[in-house]
Design an enzyme around this catalytic site. Sequence first.
Site, mmCIF file in Angstrom:
data_model
loop_
_atom_site.group_PDB
_atom_site.id
_atom_site.type_symbol
_atom_site.label_atom_id
_atom_site.label_comp_id
_atom_site.label_asym_id
_atom_site.label_seq_id
_atom_site.Cartn_x
_atom_site.Cartn_y
_atom_site.Cartn_z
ATOM 1 N N GLY A 18 6.056 5.522 -31.485
ATOM 2 C CA GLY A 18 7.427 5.321 -31.964
ATOM 3 C C GLY A 18 8.042 6.647 -32.385
ATOM 4 O O GLY A 18 7.392 7.449 -33.048
ATOM 5 N N ARG A 32 9.078 27.766 -30.573
ATOM 6 C CA ARG A 32 9.474 29.064 -31.119
ATOM 7 C C ARG A 32 8.262 29.860 -31.626
ATOM 8 O O ARG A 32 8.157 31.071 -31.418
ATOM 9 C CB ARG A 32 10.452 28.860 -32.291
ATOM 10 C CG ARG A 32 11.830 28.404 -31.874
ATOM 11 C CD ARG A 32 12.771 29.587 -31.726
ATOM 12 N NE ARG A 32 14.028 29.189 -31.120
ATOM 13 C CZ ARG A 32 15.136 28.953 -31.796
ATOM 14 N NH1 ARG A 32 15.148 29.057 -33.119
ATOM 15 N NH2 ARG A 32 16.240 28.616 -31.174
ATOM 16 N N ARG A 79 4.432 4.518 -25.370
ATOM 17 C CA ARG A 79 3.116 4.016 -25.772
ATOM 18 C C ARG A 79 2.398 3.779 -24.445
ATOM 19 O O ARG A 79 2.893 3.044 -23.595
ATOM 20 C CB ARG A 79 3.247 2.716 -26.569
ATOM 21 C CG ARG A 79 4.151 2.864 -27.820
ATOM 22 C CD ARG A 79 4.064 1.623 -28.682
ATOM 23 N NE ARG A 79 5.170 1.517 -29.628
ATOM 24 C CZ ARG A 79 5.157 2.041 -30.855
ATOM 25 N NH1 ARG A 79 4.126 2.712 -31.285
ATOM 26 N NH2 ARG A 79 6.189 1.873 -31.661
ATOM 27 N N ASP A 110 -0.992 7.310 -35.779
ATOM 28 C CA ASP A 110 -2.421 7.041 -35.585
ATOM 29 C C ASP A 110 -2.837 6.938 -34.110
ATOM 30 O O ASP A 110 -3.853 7.493 -33.704
ATOM 31 C CB ASP A 110 -2.792 5.724 -36.275
ATOM 32 C CG ASP A 110 -3.393 5.982 -37.646
ATOM 33 O OD1 ASP A 110 -3.837 7.120 -37.890
ATOM 34 O OD2 ASP A 110 -3.402 5.047 -38.466
ATOM 35 N N THR A 132 5.957 9.705 -38.186
ATOM 36 C CA THR A 132 6.268 8.278 -38.097
ATOM 37 C C THR A 132 7.086 7.888 -39.318
ATOM 38 O O THR A 132 6.827 8.386 -40.422
ATOM 39 C CB THR A 132 5.004 7.391 -38.019
ATOM 40 O OG1 THR A 132 5.343 6.047 -38.412
ATOM 41 C CG2 THR A 132 3.877 7.863 -38.915
ATOM 42 N N ASP A 134 6.888 5.267 -40.817
ATOM 43 C CA ASP A 134 6.087 4.384 -41.685
ATOM 44 C C ASP A 134 5.375 5.132 -42.812
ATOM 45 O O ASP A 134 4.933 4.516 -43.777
ATOM 46 C CB ASP A 134 5.036 3.643 -40.854
ATOM 47 C CG ASP A 134 5.667 2.651 -39.884
ATOM 48 O OD1 ASP A 134 6.838 2.308 -40.083
ATOM 49 O OD2 ASP A 134 4.990 2.238 -38.924
ATOM 50 N N ASP A 136 2.434 6.161 -42.887
ATOM 51 C CA ASP A 136 1.152 5.474 -43.090
ATOM 52 C C ASP A 136 -0.046 6.236 -42.503
ATOM 53 O O ASP A 136 -1.029 5.632 -42.082
ATOM 54 C CB ASP A 136 1.213 4.057 -42.480
ATOM 55 C CG ASP A 136 1.477 4.086 -40.981
ATOM 56 O OD1 ASP A 136 1.846 5.157 -40.449
ATOM 57 O OD2 ASP A 136 1.310 3.038 -40.326
ATOM 58 N N MET A 176 11.722 -1.778 -41.393
ATOM 59 C CA MET A 176 10.532 -1.627 -40.541
ATOM 60 C C MET A 176 9.266 -1.466 -41.381
ATOM 61 O O MET A 176 9.325 -1.119 -42.556
ATOM 62 C CB MET A 176 10.704 -0.458 -39.596
ATOM 63 C CG MET A 176 11.434 -0.855 -38.335
ATOM 64 S SD MET A 176 11.426 0.455 -37.112
ATOM 65 C CE MET A 176 11.876 -0.478 -35.656
ATOM 66 N N ARG A 178 5.330 -2.714 -39.988
ATOM 67 C CA ARG A 178 4.516 -3.857 -39.581
ATOM 68 C C ARG A 178 3.269 -3.968 -40.443
ATOM 69 O O ARG A 178 2.856 -5.024 -40.833
ATOM 70 C CB ARG A 178 4.121 -3.668 -38.112
ATOM 71 C CG ARG A 178 4.294 -4.923 -37.303
ATOM 72 C CD ARG A 178 4.028 -4.638 -35.853
ATOM 73 N NE ARG A 178 5.228 -4.266 -35.123
ATOM 74 C CZ ARG A 178 5.222 -3.684 -33.938
ATOM 75 N NH1 ARG A 178 4.090 -3.361 -33.362
ATOM 76 N NH2 ARG A 178 6.343 -3.395 -33.321
ATOM 77 N N ILE A 258 17.616 1.055 -35.910
ATOM 78 C CA ILE A 258 18.601 2.001 -36.463
ATOM 79 C C ILE A 258 17.888 2.973 -37.419
ATOM 80 O O ILE A 258 18.268 4.132 -37.559
ATOM 81 C CB ILE A 258 19.753 1.246 -37.158
ATOM 82 C CG1 ILE A 258 20.976 2.133 -37.250
ATOM 83 C CG2 ILE A 258 19.375 0.705 -38.518
ATOM 84 C CD1 ILE A 258 22.262 1.377 -37.441
HETATM 85 O O1 F6P Z 1 5.484 2.826 -36.112
HETATM 86 C C1 F6P Z 1 6.832 2.963 -36.272
HETATM 87 C C2 F6P Z 1 7.540 1.645 -36.063
HETATM 88 O O2 F6P Z 1 8.911 1.892 -36.168
HETATM 89 C C3 F6P Z 1 7.123 0.507 -36.999
HETATM 90 O O3 F6P Z 1 7.713 0.559 -38.266
HETATM 91 C C4 F6P Z 1 7.576 -0.692 -36.208
HETATM 92 O O4 F6P Z 1 6.864 -1.825 -36.602
HETATM 93 C C5 F6P Z 1 7.270 -0.289 -34.792
HETATM 94 O O5 F6P Z 1 7.289 1.133 -34.769
HETATM 95 C C6 F6P Z 1 8.225 -0.832 -33.767
HETATM 96 O O6 F6P Z 1 7.795 -0.439 -32.519
HETATM 97 P P1 F6P Z 1 8.624 -0.609 -31.167
HETATM 98 O O7 F6P Z 1 9.692 0.439 -31.162
HETATM 99 O O8 F6P Z 1 7.639 -0.405 -30.099
HETATM 100 O O9 F6P Z 1 9.224 -1.964 -31.216
#
Ligand code: F6P
Length: 333
Positions: A18, A32, A79, A110, A132, A134, A136, A176, A178, A258
């Site tokens: 993502g 650079r 992905r 990850d 990311t 997230d 995370d 967002m 998950r 967004i």
């Molecule tokens: O990992 C980043 C993220 O934006 C998560 O918060 C979300 O669950 C996921 O990617 C959404 O993925 P996709 O863009 O593949 O729907």
Amino acid sequence: MEQEQKKIRRIGVLTSGGDSPGMNAVVRAVARTAMYYGIECVGIRRGYQGLINSDFVMLTADMVRHILGRGGTILYTARCDEFLTEKGREKAVGTCRMLGLDGIVAIGGDGTFRGALELSRLGVPVMGIPATIDNDIGCSNYTIGFDSACNTAIECIDKLRDTMQSHERCSVVEVMGRHAGFLALYVGIAVGATSVLIPEHELNFEHDVVERIQNARLAGATHFMIVVAEGVGSAFEIATKIKETIGIDPRVTVLGHIQRGGAPTGRDRETATRMGYYAVRAFAEGRAGSVIATKEGGIVEIPIEEALAMKKHLQMDRYEILEAIAASGTLRK
Ligand code: F6P
């Protein structure tokens, strides 16, 4: 006798998984810094899929000009299921050899680092950079894009609050996340949410939603803001349940992708630039196989395998802070 360090002549850079605001700032910093060290830099397009398909572009000074403040990634991202197969990985290594890459900077989360570990095991030196929304990634306090995504969500929710306040309504906003509630919790505190529902905290609807709304009402609130991380469940279901239990009719907003767009904030641009610089400097100094991470404001290198095994725990005190602030004006039972 000391072995002479191998001269790094050409590296690749890719963005994978993502996207997040600030990825372009990392690409720019990598390109650079490479130029600064006299290293050529190849942009691999569409993440690991680009390595498999030999989809690349030479990054010139012009190509990375004016991208520091641009959202998205000029290298595109994907992905890639094919990279999970041995054949896919063989093709990817073939591309690295064909291009004469002495290393790859892999920017993402990850999944990106799991790919980086596989590449390292196949003899391709890799440095990872956490990006990311997230936040995370276990090994790093901070991941590129988190601040920008928080600010986007906060701006949207502030606007929602205006109309919720005028109509004395309840709003259920899905952000967002998950598997992680970092974004929801941070945003919830910043917008003064009535309640925040996150995957790390098992939902007790009566306590976390019903009582929170009732307490806020007792404290004089006439509108309510419930922030839900997508990993908890659908905001629409939460809204329906609120209607059935309390009798108010919430409005639902799913912020969705967004949050992944827009110009990166200053924090993301600055961190991205530092991380990109340190990743290339590591290559130039003969190191590889690590993730660049932030720790106590500084930058550290953590071996990829170790980095993948590290877990980051949500600071639950933030959850308590939110509860205390949201419930102020009512007596603690
Ligand atoms: O990992 C980043 C993220 O934006 C998560 O918060 C979300 O669950 C996921 O990617 C959404 O993925 P996709 O863009 O593949 O729907």
